[in-house]
Each structure stands twice: as structure tokens, then as C-alpha cells.
Design a protein around this motif. Structure first.
Motif, PDB file in Angstrom:
ATOM      1  N   TRP A 151      60.377 -27.624  88.966  1.00  0.00           N
ATOM      2  CA  TRP A 151      59.008 -27.282  89.360  1.00  0.00           C
ATOM      3  C   TRP A 151      58.111 -27.154  88.129  1.00  0.00           C
ATOM      4  O   TRP A 151      57.078 -27.827  88.030  1.00  0.00           O
ATOM      5  CB  TRP A 151      59.037 -25.976  90.153  1.00  0.00           C
ATOM      6  N   ILE A 152      58.529 -26.336  87.165  1.00  0.00           N
ATOM      7  CA  ILE A 152      57.691 -26.104  85.999  1.00  0.00           C
ATOM      8  C   ILE A 152      57.600 -27.358  85.138  1.00  0.00           C
ATOM      9  O   ILE A 152      56.547 -27.666  84.565  1.00  0.00           O
ATOM     10  CB  ILE A 152      58.214 -24.915  85.181  1.00  0.00           C
ATOM     11  N   SER A 153      58.680 -28.120  85.061  1.00  0.00           N
ATOM     12  CA  SER A 153      58.630 -29.375  84.298  1.00  0.00           C
ATOM     13  C   SER A 153      57.632 -30.342  84.909  1.00  0.00           C
ATOM     14  O   SER A 153      56.960 -31.096  84.198  1.00  0.00           O
ATOM     15  CB  SER A 153      60.023 -30.022  84.252  1.00  0.00           C
ATOM     16  N   ARG A 154      57.500 -30.306  86.218  1.00  0.00           N
ATOM     17  CA  ARG A 154      56.557 -31.201  86.876  1.00  0.00           C
ATOM     18  C   ARG A 154      55.113 -30.779  86.590  1.00  0.00           C
ATOM     19  O   ARG A 154      54.245 -31.636  86.382  1.00  0.00           O
ATOM     20  CB  ARG A 154      56.825 -31.236  88.378  1.00  0.00           C
ATOM     21  N   ILE A 155      54.867 -29.484  86.548  1.00  0.00           N
ATOM     22  CA  ILE A 155      53.525 -29.006  86.190  1.00  0.00           C
ATOM     23  C   ILE A 155      53.245 -29.306  84.722  1.00  0.00           C
ATOM     24  O   ILE A 155      52.136 -29.716  84.353  1.00  0.00           O
ATOM     25  CB  ILE A 155      53.395 -27.499  86.477  1.00  0.00           C
ATOM     26  N   ALA A 156      54.256 -29.132  83.880  1.00  0.00           N
ATOM     27  CA  ALA A 156      54.091 -29.452  82.459  1.00  0.00           C
ATOM     28  C   ALA A 156      53.810 -30.939  82.265  1.00  0.00           C
ATOM     29  O   ALA A 156      52.994 -31.319  81.412  1.00  0.00           O
ATOM     30  CB  ALA A 156      55.339 -29.036  81.692  1.00  0.00           C
ATOM     31  N   ALA A 157      54.464 -31.795  83.046  1.00  0.00           N
ATOM     32  CA  ALA A 157      54.237 -33.243  82.934  1.00  0.00           C
ATOM     33  C   ALA A 157      52.788 -33.593  83.252  1.00  0.00           C
ATOM     34  O   ALA A 157      52.204 -34.493  82.626  1.00  0.00           O
ATOM     35  CB  ALA A 157      55.176 -33.994  83.874  1.00  0.00           C
ATOM     36  N   ALA A 158      52.193 -32.879  84.194  1.00  0.00           N
ATOM     37  CA  ALA A 158      50.783 -33.118  84.518  1.00  0.00           C
ATOM     38  C   ALA A 158      49.894 -32.734  83.342  1.00  0.00           C
ATOM     39  O   ALA A 158      48.934 -33.447  83.004  1.00  0.00           O
ATOM     40  CB  ALA A 158      50.389 -32.331  85.761  1.00  0.00           C
ATOM     41  N   HIS A 159      50.194 -31.609  82.699  1.00  0.00           N
ATOM     42  CA  HIS A 159      49.411 -31.205  81.528  1.00  0.00           C
ATOM     43  C   HIS A 159      49.574 -32.208  80.386  1.00  0.00           C
ATOM     44  O   HIS A 159      48.606 -32.522  79.685  1.00  0.00           O
ATOM     45  CB  HIS A 159      49.829 -29.803  81.080  1.00  0.00           C
ATOM     46  N   GLU A 160      50.778 -32.709  80.202  1.00  0.00           N
ATOM     47  CA  GLU A 160      51.010 -33.692  79.141  1.00  0.00           C
ATOM     48  C   GLU A 160      50.264 -34.998  79.429  1.00  0.00           C
ATOM     49  O   GLU A 160      49.685 -35.605  78.523  1.00  0.00           O
ATOM     50  CB  GLU A 160      52.509 -33.951  79.004  1.00  0.00           C
ATOM     51  N   ALA A 161      50.265 -35.403  80.691  1.00  0.00           N
ATOM     52  CA  ALA A 161      49.543 -36.619  81.066  1.00  0.00           C
ATOM     53  C   ALA A 161      48.042 -36.440  80.857  1.00  0.00           C
ATOM     54  O   ALA A 161      47.358 -37.346  80.366  1.00  0.00           O
ATOM     55  CB  ALA A 161      49.835 -36.982  82.522  1.00  0.00           C
ATOM     56  N   ALA A 162      47.535 -35.263  81.212  1.00  0.00           N
ATOM     57  CA  ALA A 162      46.111 -34.988  80.999  1.00  0.00           C
ATOM     58  C   ALA A 162      45.776 -35.022  79.511  1.00  0.00           C
ATOM     59  O   ALA A 162      44.798 -35.655  79.088  1.00  0.00           O
ATOM     60  CB  ALA A 162      45.744 -33.634  81.599  1.00  0.00           C
ATOM     61  N   ALA A 163      46.596 -34.346  78.706  1.00  0.00           N
ATOM     62  CA  ALA A 163      46.321 -34.233  77.275  1.00  0.00           C
ATOM     63  C   ALA A 163      46.325 -35.581  76.576  1.00  0.00           C
ATOM     64  O   ALA A 163      45.690 -35.742  75.527  1.00  0.00           O
ATOM     65  CB  ALA A 163      47.340 -33.299  76.631  1.00  0.00           C
ATOM     66  N   ALA A 164      47.022 -36.555  77.143  1.00  0.00           N
ATOM     67  CA  ALA A 164      47.137 -37.873  76.515  1.00  0.00           C
ATOM     68  C   ALA A 164      45.936 -38.774  76.772  1.00  0.00           C
ATOM     69  O   ALA A 164      45.831 -39.853  76.171  1.00  0.00           O
ATOM     70  CB  ALA A 164      48.405 -38.563  77.012  1.00  0.00           C
ATOM     71  N   GLN A 165      45.014 -38.343  77.634  1.00  0.00           N
ATOM     72  CA  GLN A 165      43.873 -39.193  77.981  1.00  0.00           C
ATOM     73  C   GLN A 165      42.758 -39.054  76.942  1.00  0.00           C
ATOM     74  O   GLN A 165      42.481 -37.952  76.462  1.00  0.00           O
ATOM     75  CB  GLN A 165      43.347 -38.821  79.374  1.00  0.00           C
ATOM     76  N   PRO A 166      42.091 -40.150  76.589  1.00  0.00           N
ATOM     77  CA  PRO A 166      41.055 -40.081  75.558  1.00  0.00           C
ATOM     78  C   PRO A 166      39.858 -39.222  75.943  1.00  0.00           C
ATOM     79  O   PRO A 166      39.149 -38.715  75.074  1.00  0.00           O
ATOM     80  CB  PRO A 166      40.637 -41.546  75.374  1.00  0.00           C
ATOM     81  N   GLU A 167      39.638 -39.050  77.232  1.00  0.00           N
ATOM     82  CA  GLU A 167      38.508 -38.221  77.681  1.00  0.00           C
ATOM     83  C   GLU A 167      38.755 -36.727  77.463  1.00  0.00           C
ATOM     84  O   GLU A 167      37.835 -35.914  77.600  1.00  0.00           O
ATOM     85  CB  GLU A 167      38.237 -38.449  79.173  1.00  0.00           C
ATOM     86  N   VAL A 168      39.994 -36.364  77.158  1.00  0.00           N
ATOM     87  CA  VAL A 168      40.445 -34.977  77.201  1.00  0.00           C
ATOM     88  C   VAL A 168      40.614 -34.399  75.801  1.00  0.00           C
ATOM     89  O   VAL A 168      41.163 -35.045  74.907  1.00  0.00           O
ATOM     90  CB  VAL A 168      41.780 -34.894  77.969  1.00  0.00           C
ATOM     91  N   ASP A 169      40.157 -33.150  75.625  1.00  0.00           N
ATOM     92  CA  ASP A 169      40.482 -32.365  74.438  1.00  0.00           C
ATOM     93  C   ASP A 169      41.764 -31.606  74.751  1.00  0.00           C
ATOM     94  O   ASP A 169      41.750 -30.641  75.525  1.00  0.00           O
ATOM     95  CB  ASP A 169      39.339 -31.406  74.116  1.00  0.00           C
ATOM     96  N   ALA A 170      42.868 -32.024  74.153  1.00  0.00           N
ATOM     97  CA  ALA A 170      44.168 -31.449  74.477  1.00  0.00           C
ATOM     98  C   ALA A 170      44.276 -29.973  74.098  1.00  0.00           C
ATOM     99  O   ALA A 170      45.148 -29.263  74.617  1.00  0.00           O
ATOM    100  CB  ALA A 170      45.273 -32.240  73.771  1.00  0.00           C
ATOM    101  N   SER A 171      43.395 -29.497  73.233  1.00  0.00           N
ATOM    102  CA  SER A 171      43.415 -28.087  72.837  1.00  0.00           C
ATOM    103  C   SER A 171      42.517 -27.236  73.727  1.00  0.00           C
ATOM    104  O   SER A 171      42.412 -26.021  73.516  1.00  0.00           O
ATOM    105  CB  SER A 171      42.971 -27.940  71.381  1.00  0.00           C
TER     106      SER A 171
END
Length: 246
Positions: free
Chosen positions: A89-109
Motif C-alpha cells: 500500500w505505502i509503496s504504491r503511494i510512494a510510487a505516485a509521489h516518485e512519478a509526480a516528482a519526475a515530471q518537468p512541470e513539478v518542483d520535487a521539493s
């Protein structure tokens, strides 16, 4: 128009959606975690509403392949499968955050996590287990799904819990246990508690629930939760707040 973002977890294809202003890069971003019904119309409308404030929004796909279950008989096994395997469960939520952080539109911090119902539980569990996020908002989250150990939580995140006083999935005892745990972890937290308010109170379709003793739409409480959430977002990201008032 939102942009499809495909990612994977544990052999499952995930199909998130990214909402952003054209030409924007490195923007403060909301990772939006859907309720038990997946990335359906109501969740996407909510994503658009946050995007209209000036945020990039990554609508996570928790069930995989953008599944939108329609019946309670489908939902129970989906949630049960996650709660029965918390690491997954938590790995799946973490995967969503990692996918978001990898997008150029996104400030990963500059990520903040907002979830509704099961998504609210997911957001809290992500923080509880050390997830990297500036803040967490749980709106009518199922506090009955949470594990008790907050010793691994990052202490630099803000937490807002918006919940109904009559929600059987977030009882007085469950609220007290969560608040005690977050205090013990050193977190800056706030609980907004709404009278005469049950589970899933922000969703107009809750007015037609076959379980009105559990689930009910409450527009006044929904408005209060939105106001509290946008206030917290403005405190975390004053540059967005200033832009909206320019």
C-alpha cells in the motif's frame, strides 16, 4: 487538458493524470489521492479545482490501470488488499509521489499530499512511514485503517485532518489516538471537526448512498474543509497565494 502519466508498481500499470498550466515548470504540486472509487469524474473535477488555484496537480492512480469501481462489492477487496499488505500500500503511494516528482512541470521539493476517504488514509499512512511531503491533508479519511506507530514520520510536514463528528470510520477514540501519535512524533497538526457530518461529506453523490447512516453529503462542511485546505496551501506556498491575489 490533463496529461497522461504512466508509471508502474509491482507489475501493475498505473495511469495518473497531470494537471498544469501550459509552459509552467518546477511548480509546487499537489499529489491528489483518490477515494475508493478511483479516478472518476468527481476526483478529476477536484483536481481541476486545485489546478485553478495555480498548482500543478498529479492525480495518482492507486488501483491501477485507472480502475473506477462502481459497487461496494468491488471496493471491499481493493481496500482490504491494501490494508492487509501495508508495505505494498505505502509503496504504491510512494510510487505516485516518485512519478509526480519526475515530471518537468513539478518542483520535487514542493510536494503536498491531499487525499479523500481512502485517499486521506493513504496520505496519512505515507507520512507516518516517512514519506517526503511538505504537508498532508486528509479529508474524511478512514482513521480506522491507520497503523499506530508514528516513530518513522518526518517532522517537517504540516498535517490537516478534516473530519465529521459523526463519521463511524473516524470515531472520537480514533481521532484521539491519531492526535496523540502525531504529537508524540513532533508534528505540527490540526484537526477540523464538523458537527452533524458523516463520512464522504464532500461528494454530492453521497446524497444517494444506500448507507445514509454512514455516508452523507454535507455542503457546509465541504466548504469549510475547502477553506481550511486552501488556507494551509497558502501558508505552505505563499508564492501561489500572492499570485492568486495579484
Amino acid at each position: 487538458m490533463p496529461r497522461d502519466v504512466q508509471y508502474a508498481h509491482d507489475g501493475t500499470r498505473m495511469r495518473g493524470l497531470l494537471f498544469s498550466t501550459p509552459g509552467v515548470s518546477g511548480s509546487p504540486t499537489i499529489v491528489l489521492v483518490h477515494d475508493a472509487f478511483g479516478l472518476n469524474g468527481h476526483t478529476l473535477e477536484t483536481a481541476e479545482r486545485y489546478a485553478a488555484l495555480g498548482f500543478t496537480v498529479f492525480a495518482a492512480d492507486v488501483w491501477g490501470d485507472r480502475l473506477t469501481p462502481q459497487a461496494e462489492s468491488e471496493i471491499g477487496p481493493l481496500i482490504g488488499g491494501m490494508v492487509g499488505d501495508r508495505a505494498r500500500w505505502i509503496s504504491r503511494i510512494a510510487a505516485a509521489h516518485e512519478a509526480a516528482a519526475a515530471q518537468p512541470e513539478v518542483d520535487a521539493s514542493a510536494l503536498v499530499t491531499i487525499g479523500y476517504c481512502f485517499g486521506g488514509s493513504s496520505a496519512l499512512e505515507y507520512l507516518r512511514t516517512g514519506g517526503r511531503t511538505r504537508g498532508v491533508v486528509s479529508i474524511h479519511g478512514g482513521l480506522d485503517l491507520l497503523a499506530p506507530d508514528w516513530s518513522g514520520a518526518r517532522t517537517d510536514a504540516r498535517v490537516l485532518v478534516c473530519t465529521g463528528a459523526d463519521d463511524p470510520m473516524a470515531t472520537r477514540e480514533q481521532r484521539a489516538a491519531l492526535e496523540t501519535a502525531m504529537t508524540g512524533a513532533g508534528l505540527d497538526w490540526e484537526t477540523d471537526l464538523y458537527s452533524d457530518t458523516k463520512h464522504a461529506f464532500t461528494n454530492p453523490s453521497s446524497s444517494h448512498s444506500p448507507m445514509p447512516h454512514v455516508v452523507a453529503y454535507n455542503p457546509r462542511s465541504a466548504a469549510r474543509a475547502w477553506e481550511s485546505t486552501t488556507r494551509l496551501l497558502g501558508e505552505l506556498f505563499p508564492e501561489i497565494k500572492e499570485k492568486n491575489h495579484a
